[in-house]
Design a protein around this motif. Structure first.
Motif, short mmCIF file in Angstrom:
data_model
loop_
_atom_site.label_atom_id
_atom_site.label_comp_id
_atom_site.label_asym_id
_atom_site.label_seq_id
_atom_site.Cartn_x
_atom_site.Cartn_y
_atom_site.Cartn_z
N GLU A 49 -2.87 4.46 3.19
CA GLU A 49 -4.13 4.00 2.61
C GLU A 49 -4.92 3.16 3.59
O GLU A 49 -6.16 3.21 3.63
CB GLU A 49 -3.85 3.20 1.33
N THR A 50 -4.21 2.39 4.43
CA THR A 50 -4.84 1.53 5.42
C THR A 50 -4.03 1.58 6.70
O THR A 50 -2.79 1.68 6.66
CB THR A 50 -4.91 0.07 4.93
N MET A 76 0.85 -1.19 0.00
CA MET A 76 0.00 0.00 0.00
C MET A 76 0.88 1.24 0.00
O MET A 76 2.07 1.19 0.34
CB MET A 76 -0.90 0.02 1.23
N ARG A 97 -9.71 1.78 6.34
CA ARG A 97 -9.34 2.38 5.05
C ARG A 97 -9.43 3.89 5.23
O ARG A 97 -10.50 4.44 5.41
CB ARG A 97 -10.28 1.89 3.94
N LEU A 150 -7.27 10.54 0.67
CA LEU A 150 -6.92 9.33 -0.07
C LEU A 150 -8.15 8.81 -0.82
O LEU A 150 -9.28 9.11 -0.46
CB LEU A 150 -6.40 8.24 0.89
#
Length: 311
Positions: free
Chosen positions: A88-89, A1, A31, A311
Motif C-alpha cells: 500500500e505504501t 499496512m 502511496r 491498490l
C-alpha cells in the motif's frame, strides 16, 4: 499496512501485514496505485538474479506508480532495502522518482514501464539508433518485444523485422508495425538475404540458437556493422559463440540491463519513454488484479499478458 511479503528465499509472496514506512531525508513515501509482475521482480525475489540483494522478510516488486504525500502522480523504481512496490505504501529515493505525464493513466504506466524501458534504453543508450535504420527484434511475440516494435518506430526506425515462435501472434504483429515477420524455424534460410539487404540493430530477447543464427547471418552479410543488443535469455543462458564471428566482421555485441546502463541513464530513459507514451499509443496486453491475490497470480504465465496489481 497490507503488502505482498516474502519471508524466506524460494518462497512465493503472501498477502499480509507489514510495518508502514516513514519518510526520511533521502526517501519519500509513495502511496502505491499499481505495480506489475515481471521476470526481473520474480528472479530478484528468488535471489537468483545477478542484481539480487534481498534481506528477508521483504516486499517484492521493482517498480510501480502512485502518489506522493502532496498528491503528485509518479512512477518509481524500488530496488533498495525491504521496500518493494507491491504494498500500500513504499519508500523511494528522490532520484528514483519520475513525474507521470497528466495524459498517461498510472495503471497503463505501470504495465508498460518495465517492458518499455528494456527497448528504450537498448535503442537510445546502447545501440544509438538513428532515424531511417532497420531494426530486427528477436522474440517480438513477447510483451517486451511487441512494445519494442512501437518504440522502435517512434524513435525513427524505417524497417522493423520481427521474429518469434507463435505464428498467430506474428500475424498480428504485421498490423502493429512490423514490416517483416519470421518464425524462429525460418531464420537459417531467410536471414542471409535480409542481412544482405541491411540490418542495423538487433534487439535480442531470446539468446539461444536464434541469436546465434542472427549473428552468423550478420557476419555472412558483408562488412556492414550490425549492433547486436542482448536483453533477455528466454531460450537459454549460453551459446557456443566462436571467436571468429567477432574477429572477422563488423558485428558489435553488447548487452542492455542493470549494470550496463547507469542508474541515472536508466531513470532518464524511463522518463523519456513515459513522456513519449503520453503522446504515442504505447500499450501492452495486461490484466489487473487486487494485490490480495498475489499468491495465486505469482506463478501464472504472464509472458503475453502482464499482471498489474492495483491498490
Amino acid at each position: 499496512m497490507k503488502a505482498a511479503i516474502i519471508a524466506q528465499p524460494g518462497e512465493k509472496p503472501h498477502y499480509g501485514d507489514f510495518p508502514e514506512p516513514q519518510a526520511t531525508a533521502e526517501q519519500l513515501r509513495v502511496r502505491v496505485k499499481a505495480a506489475a509482475i515481471s521476470q526481473l521482480a520474480k528472479s530478484r525475489a528468488a535471489g537468483t538474479h545477478y542484481s539480487s540483494a534481498a534481506h528477508y522478510p521483504f516486499i517484492p516488486g521493482i517498480d510501480g506508480t502512485g502518489y506522493l504525500d502532496n498528491g503528485d502522480a509518479v512512477y518509481f523504481l524500488a530496488f533498495d532495502g525491504s521496500w518493494g512496490s507491491m504494498a500500500e505504501t513504499t519508500l523511494v529515493r528522490r532520484k528514483s522518482l519520475i513525474p507521470l505525464p497528466p495524459t498517461l493513466d498510472p495503471v497503463i504506466a505501470a504495465a508498460i514501464a518495465n517492458p518499455g524501458m528494456s527497448s528504450w534504453a537498448a535503442l537510445t543508450r546502447r545501440a544509438a539508433l538513428r532515424p531511417g535504420e532497420t531494426v530486427l527484434i528477436n522474440g517480438a511475440t513477447s510483451t517486451s518485444g511487441r512494445l519494442a516494435i512501437h518504440i522502435a518506430r517512434s524513435l525513427g526506425a524505417r524497417k522493423i523485422i520481427a521474429t518469434g515462435r507463435n505464428k498467430e501472434t506474428l500475424q498480428q504483429l504485421q498490423h502493429e508495425g512490423a514490416d517483416i515477420t519470421l518464425t524462429l524455424d525460418a531464420l537459417p534460410t531467410a536471414l542471409p538475404d535480409l542481412m544482405a539487404q541491411g540490418v542495423d540493430v538487433v534487439l535480442d530477447y531470446l539468446w539461444g540458437d536464434s541469436a546465434l543464427a542472427i549473428m552468423t547471418a550478420a557476419v555472412r552479410g558483408g562488412d556492414k556493422v550490425v549492433r547486436f543488443v542482448q536483453i533477455g535469455s528466454l531460450s537459454g543462458q549460453e551459446i557456443p559463440l566462436h571467436s571468429k564471428l567477432l574477429r572477422s566482421s563488423g558485428l558489435t555485441l553488447m548487452g542492455s540491463g542493470l549494470g550496463s546502463v547507469s542508474d541515472g541513464e536508466l531513470i532518464a530513459s524511463i522518463g523519456e519513454m513515459l513522456r513519449a507514451a503520453g503522446a504515442h499509443p504505447f500499450s501492452v496486453p495486461f490484466r489487473t488484479r487486487p494485490l490480495s491475490e498475489v499468491a495465486q497470480a505469482w506463478d501464472e504465465d504472464d509472458s503475453r499478458c502482464r499482471t498489474v496489481f492495483t491498490l
